[in-house]
Motif scaffolding. Structure first.
Motif, PDB file in Angstrom:
ATOM      1  N   LEU A 265      33.278  -3.940  -8.844  1.00  0.00           N
ATOM      2  CA  LEU A 265      32.424  -5.076  -9.029  1.00  0.00           C
ATOM      3  C   LEU A 265      30.919  -4.559  -8.524  1.00  0.00           C
ATOM      4  CD1 LEU A 265      34.267  -8.344  -7.094  1.00  0.00           C
ATOM      5  CD2 LEU A 265      33.303  -8.109  -9.374  1.00  0.00           C
ATOM      6  N   LEU A 266      30.589  -4.104  -7.571  1.00  0.00           N
ATOM      7  CA  LEU A 266      29.245  -3.644  -7.343  1.00  0.00           C
ATOM      8  C   LEU A 266      28.650  -2.753  -8.370  1.00  0.00           C
ATOM      9  CD1 LEU A 266      29.543  -2.773  -3.660  1.00  0.00           C
ATOM     10  CD2 LEU A 266      28.401  -4.684  -4.551  1.00  0.00           C
ATOM     11  N   LEU A 267      29.534  -1.836  -9.053  1.00  0.00           N
ATOM     12  CA  LEU A 267      28.901  -1.062 -10.391  1.00  0.00           C
ATOM     13  C   LEU A 267      28.848  -1.893 -11.550  1.00  0.00           C
ATOM     14  CD1 LEU A 267      31.550   2.130  -9.790  1.00  0.00           C
ATOM     15  CD2 LEU A 267      28.998   2.098  -9.581  1.00  0.00           C
ATOM     16  N   MET A 268      29.571  -2.942 -11.647  1.00  0.00           N
ATOM     17  CA  MET A 268      29.271  -4.056 -12.797  1.00  0.00           C
ATOM     18  C   MET A 268      27.831  -4.708 -12.621  1.00  0.00           C
ATOM     19  SD  MET A 268      32.808  -6.141 -13.077  1.00  0.00           S
ATOM     20  CE  MET A 268      34.241  -5.627 -13.617  1.00  0.00           C
ATOM     21  N   VAL A 269      27.625  -4.952 -11.332  1.00  0.00           N
ATOM     22  CA  VAL A 269      26.320  -5.720 -11.217  1.00  0.00           C
ATOM     23  C   VAL A 269      25.182  -4.737 -11.350  1.00  0.00           C
ATOM     24  CG1 VAL A 269      25.040  -7.027  -9.610  1.00  0.00           C
ATOM     25  CG2 VAL A 269      27.472  -7.360  -9.808  1.00  0.00           C
ATOM     26  N   PHE A 270      25.217  -3.540 -10.618  1.00  0.00           N
ATOM     27  CA  PHE A 270      24.046  -2.845 -10.541  1.00  0.00           C
ATOM     28  C   PHE A 270      23.961  -1.566 -11.452  1.00  0.00           C
ATOM     29  CE2 PHE A 270      24.414  -5.193  -6.272  1.00  0.00           C
ATOM     30  CZ  PHE A 270      23.164  -5.834  -6.371  1.00  0.00           C
ATOM     31  N   TYR A 271      25.183  -0.935 -11.972  1.00  0.00           N
ATOM     32  CA  TYR A 271      24.851   0.366 -12.592  1.00  0.00           C
ATOM     33  C   TYR A 271      24.802  -0.179 -13.946  1.00  0.00           C
ATOM     34  CZ  TYR A 271      25.657   5.332 -13.799  1.00  0.00           C
ATOM     35  OH  TYR A 271      25.997   6.562 -14.230  1.00  0.00           O
ATOM     36  N   MET A 272      23.725   0.284 -14.662  1.00  0.00           N
ATOM     37  CA  MET A 272      23.346   0.056 -16.130  1.00  0.00           C
ATOM     38  C   MET A 272      23.239   1.124 -16.959  1.00  0.00           C
ATOM     39  SD  MET A 272      22.807  -3.101 -15.806  1.00  0.00           S
ATOM     40  CE  MET A 272      22.929  -4.257 -14.385  1.00  0.00           C
ATOM     41  N   PRO A 273      24.218   1.248 -17.903  1.00  0.00           N
ATOM     42  CA  PRO A 273      23.899   2.048 -19.029  1.00  0.00           C
ATOM     43  C   PRO A 273      22.910   1.461 -20.076  1.00  0.00           C
ATOM     44  CG  PRO A 273      25.653   0.460 -19.364  1.00  0.00           C
ATOM     45  CD  PRO A 273      25.156   0.182 -18.169  1.00  0.00           C
ATOM     46  N   THR A 274      22.244   2.303 -20.896  1.00  0.00           N
ATOM     47  CA  THR A 274      21.298   2.132 -21.627  1.00  0.00           C
ATOM     48  C   THR A 274      21.473   2.926 -22.752  1.00  0.00           C
ATOM     49  OG1 THR A 274      19.196   1.360 -22.253  1.00  0.00           O
ATOM     50  CG2 THR A 274      19.413   2.984 -20.718  1.00  0.00           C
ATOM     51  N   TYR A 275      21.111   2.834 -24.050  1.00  0.00           N
ATOM     52  CA  TYR A 275      21.022   3.732 -25.186  1.00  0.00           C
ATOM     53  C   TYR A 275      20.504   2.927 -26.481  1.00  0.00           C
ATOM     54  CZ  TYR A 275      24.633   0.595 -27.394  1.00  0.00           C
ATOM     55  OH  TYR A 275      25.368  -0.763 -27.805  1.00  0.00           O
ATOM     56  N   GLY A 276      19.903   3.918 -27.563  1.00  0.00           N
ATOM     57  CA  GLY A 276      19.288   3.432 -28.452  1.00  0.00           C
ATOM     58  C   GLY A 276      19.198   4.653 -29.389  1.00  0.00           C
ATOM     59  N   GLY A 277      18.764   4.046 -30.582  1.00  0.00           N
ATOM     60  CA  GLY A 277      18.365   5.260 -31.623  1.00  0.00           C
ATOM     61  C   GLY A 277      17.178   5.731 -31.571  1.00  0.00           C
ATOM     62  N   ILE A 278      17.127   7.147 -31.676  1.00  0.00           N
ATOM     63  CA  ILE A 278      15.757   7.777 -31.637  1.00  0.00           C
ATOM     64  C   ILE A 278      14.992   7.388 -32.877  1.00  0.00           C
ATOM     65  CG2 ILE A 278      14.685   9.912 -31.878  1.00  0.00           C
ATOM     66  CD1 ILE A 278      17.273  11.135 -30.589  1.00  0.00           C
ATOM     67  N   ASP A 279      15.627   7.123 -33.947  1.00  0.00           N
ATOM     68  CA  ASP A 279      15.074   6.555 -35.458  1.00  0.00           C
ATOM     69  C   ASP A 279      15.800   5.424 -35.539  1.00  0.00           C
ATOM     70  OD1 ASP A 279      14.014   5.987 -37.797  1.00  0.00           O
ATOM     71  OD2 ASP A 279      14.416   8.076 -38.712  1.00  0.00           O
ATOM     72  N   PRO A 280      15.048   4.249 -35.339  1.00  0.00           N
ATOM     73  CA  PRO A 280      15.547   2.821 -35.711  1.00  0.00           C
ATOM     74  C   PRO A 280      16.313   2.732 -37.079  1.00  0.00           C
ATOM     75  CG  PRO A 280      13.392   2.496 -34.540  1.00  0.00           C
ATOM     76  CD  PRO A 280      13.495   3.864 -35.134  1.00  0.00           C
ATOM     77  N   SER A 281      15.670   3.387 -37.911  1.00  0.00           N
ATOM     78  CA  SER A 281      16.226   3.260 -39.649  1.00  0.00           C
ATOM     79  C   SER A 281      17.625   3.881 -39.537  1.00  0.00           C
ATOM     80  CB  SER A 281      15.356   3.959 -40.557  1.00  0.00           C
ATOM     81  OG  SER A 281      15.070   5.250 -40.250  1.00  0.00           O
ATOM     82  N   LEU A 282      17.966   4.699 -38.637  1.00  0.00           N
ATOM     83  CA  LEU A 282      19.348   5.376 -38.757  1.00  0.00           C
ATOM     84  C   LEU A 282      20.310   4.638 -37.876  1.00  0.00           C
ATOM     85  CD1 LEU A 282      18.014   9.037 -38.735  1.00  0.00           C
ATOM     86  CD2 LEU A 282      18.706   7.507 -40.953  1.00  0.00           C
ATOM     87  N   SER A 283      21.253   4.122 -38.256  1.00  0.00           N
ATOM     88  CA  SER A 283      22.077   3.286 -37.354  1.00  0.00           C
ATOM     89  C   SER A 283      23.591   4.138 -37.533  1.00  0.00           C
ATOM     90  CB  SER A 283      22.421   1.971 -37.900  1.00  0.00           C
ATOM     91  OG  SER A 283      22.504   1.889 -39.206  1.00  0.00           O
ATOM     92  N   TYR A 284      24.260   4.116 -36.640  1.00  0.00           N
ATOM     93  CA  TYR A 284      25.738   4.665 -36.466  1.00  0.00           C
ATOM     94  C   TYR A 284      25.673   6.116 -37.010  1.00  0.00           C
ATOM     95  CZ  TYR A 284      27.231  -0.008 -35.869  1.00  0.00           C
ATOM     96  OH  TYR A 284      27.500  -1.116 -35.122  1.00  0.00           O
ATOM     97  N   VAL A 285      24.190   6.950 -36.958  1.00  0.00           N
ATOM     98  CA  VAL A 285      24.276   8.404 -37.179  1.00  0.00           C
ATOM     99  C   VAL A 285      24.497   8.976 -35.712  1.00  0.00           C
ATOM    100  CG1 VAL A 285      22.751  10.229 -37.887  1.00  0.00           C
ATOM    101  CG2 VAL A 285      22.638   8.029 -39.142  1.00  0.00           C
ATOM    102  N   PRO A 286      25.532   9.652 -35.321  1.00  0.00           N
ATOM    103  CA  PRO A 286      25.690  10.263 -34.109  1.00  0.00           C
ATOM    104  C   PRO A 286      24.443  11.129 -33.514  1.00  0.00           C
ATOM    105  CG  PRO A 286      27.638  10.741 -35.539  1.00  0.00           C
ATOM    106  CD  PRO A 286      26.687   9.976 -36.474  1.00  0.00           C
ATOM    107  N   SER A 287      23.932  11.750 -34.350  1.00  0.00           N
ATOM    108  CA  SER A 287      22.820  12.885 -33.644  1.00  0.00           C
ATOM    109  C   SER A 287      21.444  11.930 -33.515  1.00  0.00           C
ATOM    110  CB  SER A 287      22.695  13.724 -34.660  1.00  0.00           C
ATOM    111  OG  SER A 287      22.040  13.394 -36.076  1.00  0.00           O
TER     112      SER A 287
END
Length: 643
Positions: A265-287
């Motif tokens: 429960l504590l990790l749900m509340v306070f541990y935050m993952p985040t991610y994003g694309g280096i190039d917004p024009s490329l979606s679902y490109v693993p690299s």
């Protein structure tokens, strides 16, 4: 939403309207925005265009009223009432009475909904009652005091869920796959097999009783009902099941089992993952993906509401349902038996589990090991190996035969299924070229779970538990690091692994060591996890929102380096403990070295954590084969003794 600049200020002559006294009307204040759904959009569409601005207060006749979905933040929004108005010279203009709109800094229109104060108050009240139950547990001498632990656990979850949902105005995750699940379920109930289904039959069958019981008439109504069922009943039920499972099947104390759930429960509340694309024009490109995770203060639980809503079940997806079914199946399967009928029924359960989520086929090794242990009495007679295999295959096929027939009808082959219509369906499976990026993504967004969990796993004293965790964690994890669709969400796909990794953290024998060793271990683990991040080169998200106080990424890197030096100093200080009690301290000393080295080196180069994953996998497989030999040996000895 579009810019206000694009809004046409249409002078609506509301004063000239003749409102019939018998007609239902709604009061529309002056300067209210009126919208129109884009052509082809349904009631769950977030695509609404501003069409008019009212020039005076008026009561306007309502043509119809319906629930629609309106985006509030990226990926989240609310169900709200849309009133379609009868205004001469217009077509399909609607008004949202529950929503306020303001102009953003970029000129866009931002919708806002009032917080639900009653839910927030209820949440605080439930948390206080949960704390009172926990205090009562520590002060009570009654044998029944252990009922207070699961009660406190439920109150904590309900309390946080109520408060957060109230604060976020009863928002939910934007519907996506839910629409197709509902579509399949309604077609099943209508015996309509003509059109191609987008998903397997398992989860639509699971939700069909909800649709029948509540006489659901629309996808919006289904989503609202099921997500509330999930938040109020299903997830708390899963917590209770996990609580009982850990202390009954893993042999740990009730307090340890309680701590596993509270830590989650504590990790749900306070541990935050985040991610994003280096190039917004490329979606679902693993690299293209960059990712990070760290602890953060309360402000981030609103900014990252998408992840909070996932944890709290504010959607109508199959994730929590599948984990719940898995835990029920495992709990029942671990009971000793010699009945082939029971073997057959449990195999049916596994077949249905895979029909709910096809990737749960990777729990087949775990279930095979559990069955081999639980039905050890059968192996006294070698003929039962064949009978058990036939019962297992027959049990799975009894469930899956209907899906195979449907595949033949809809797709022309039993072996081509609904996922063939998906861009990143499980039928496309494992892609070797995705492994480096999938591994990086999953490790960096679940860093504490994996590093702390696997480091603890290696030093668990119970070989049987290590074998179970090996077969539970690694098959699914190794599949998803090579699955092209894994970048859609950081933890949804590995949700059934997270409670097990947390269990390994809590069961770590270092917490049973002498107090000086415990304190030093806590200093190392908590300072690392709480103050550091998984990717020191990720500049957009700092631990505890330090970026808001003017600290640059370089400053955070310096802090992380200082924490590393502090941890090394604490570990070095354990030399005295080693001299005092070498035999009982050396295991804990090694754990802290492994954890610290992998945690900090992995934050620089994530692939160093691969060494920990590989070591844990090899160690776990060795334990698994040793356990299988032991079970085999017991059966052989029993047969010999009987002869």
């Amino acid at each position: 939403m579009v810019s206000v600049k694009k809004c046409l200020l249409v002078p609506i002559l509301l004063s000239l309207l003749s409102i019939l006294s018998a007609a239902e009307t709604v009061f529309v204040p002056q300067n209210s925005l009126l919208f129109k759904s884009k052509k082809g959009a349904d009631v769950l569409s977030s695509s609404w265009d501003i069409q008019a601005l009212t020039n005076q207060d008026s009561a306007i006749e309502i043509i119809k009223k319906e629930k629609v979905f309106l985006n509030l933040n990226p990926g989240t929004g609310i169900f709200t009432d849309a009133y379609y108005l009868k205004i001469p010279g217009t077509d399909g203009l609607c008004y949202f009475p529950e929503v306020r709109f303001r102009k953003g800094m970029d000129g866009s229109i931002i919708p806002r909904v009032d917080k639900i104060d009653s839910l927030m108050f209820l949440g605080i009240f439930l948390i206080v009652i949960g704390l009172a139950a926990l205090v009562a547990f520590f002060h009570s001498k009654s044998e029944k005091k252990y009922y207070l632990l699961p009660a406190a656990l439920l109150l904590f979850f309900w309390g946080y869920a109520s408060w957060y949902v109230g604060y976020m105005s009863n928002s939910i995750i934007a519907p996506s796959d839910e629409l197709f699940y509902y579509d399949v379920a309604t077609k099943l109930l209508a015996f309509d097999f003509a059109s191609k289904y987008r998903y397997l039959l398992g989860f639509p069958i699971f939700i069909s009783p909800v649709i029948l019981l509540f006489q659901v008439q629309s996808s919006a109504e289904f989503i609202r009902i099921f997500m509330n069922f999930q938040t109020v009943i299903l997830i708390p039920g899963l917590f209770l099941l996990l609580y009982r499972f850990f202390y009954k099947k893993f042999g740990i104390s009730r307090m340890q089992s309680f701590c596993i759930q509270v830590l989650w429960l504590l990790l749900m509340v306070f541990y935050m993952p985040t991610y994003g694309g280096i190039d917004p024009s490329l979606s679902y490109v693993p690299s293209n993906y960059a990712s990070n995770a760290n602890f953060s203060c309360s402000g981030s639980i609103f900014y990252f509401s998408f992840f909070q809503f996932t944890w709290l079940g504010r959607n109508a997806l199959s994730d929590y349902a599948a984990v719940f079914l898995l835990m029920v199946l495992l709990y029942v399967s671990m009971q000793k038996s010699s009945s082939l009928i029971r073997f057959f029924v449990l195999s049916m359960g596994f077949g249905f589990l895979c029909l709910v989520r096809i990737n749960y086929i990777f729990f087949a090794p775990l279930l095979a090991f559990v069955f081999f242990d639980a039905f050890s009495e059968l192996w006294k007679d070698k003929r039962n190996y064949l009978y058990a295999a036939l019962c297992g295959i027959a049990g799975v096929m009894v469930v899956w035969i209907w899906q195979l027939i449907l595949n033949k009808i809809q797709f022309g082959s039993p072996f081509i299924g609904p996922y063939s219509t998906h861009k990143y369906g499980p039928d496309q499976g494992f892609a070797w070229n995705v492994i480096p990026y999938g591994f990086k993504y999953l490790c960096q967004t679940n860093y504490v779970y994996l590093i702390f969990g696997l480091s603890s796993f290696i030093f668990l004293p119970d070989r049987r538990i290590r074998a179970l965790l090996t077969l539970w964690i690694f098959p699914l994890f190794l599949f998803f690091i090579g699955f092209p669709g894994v970048f859609q969400h950081p933890f949804r796909f590995i949700l059934p692994l997270i409670p097990l990794l947390i269990a390994a953290m809590v069961m770590n024998p270092v917490w049973q060591a002498a107090w000086p060793v415990r304190i030093k271990a806590a200093l190392v683990v908590f300072s690392s996890c709480l103050l550091c991040k998984s990717n020191i080169f990720f500049t957009h998200f700092q631990p505890w929102n330090l970026g808001k106080f003017g600290l640059s990424n370089l400053d955070v890197m310096v802090i992380q380096g200082l924490v590393c030096l502090f941890c090394c100093a604490v570990i070095v200080s354990m030399r005295k403990d080693l001299r005092t009690d070498y035999a009982n301290t050396i295991r804990h000393f090694r754990f802290l070295i492994v954890f610290t080295s992998v945690f900090f080196l992995g934050s620089v180069c994530i692939y160093i954590t691969g060494l920990l994953v590989l070591a844990a996998l090899i160690y776990g497989l060795r334990d698994t084969f040793a356990e299988i030999r032991q079970i085999w040996g017991r059966s052989t000895v029993q047969v010999t003794a009987r002869r």
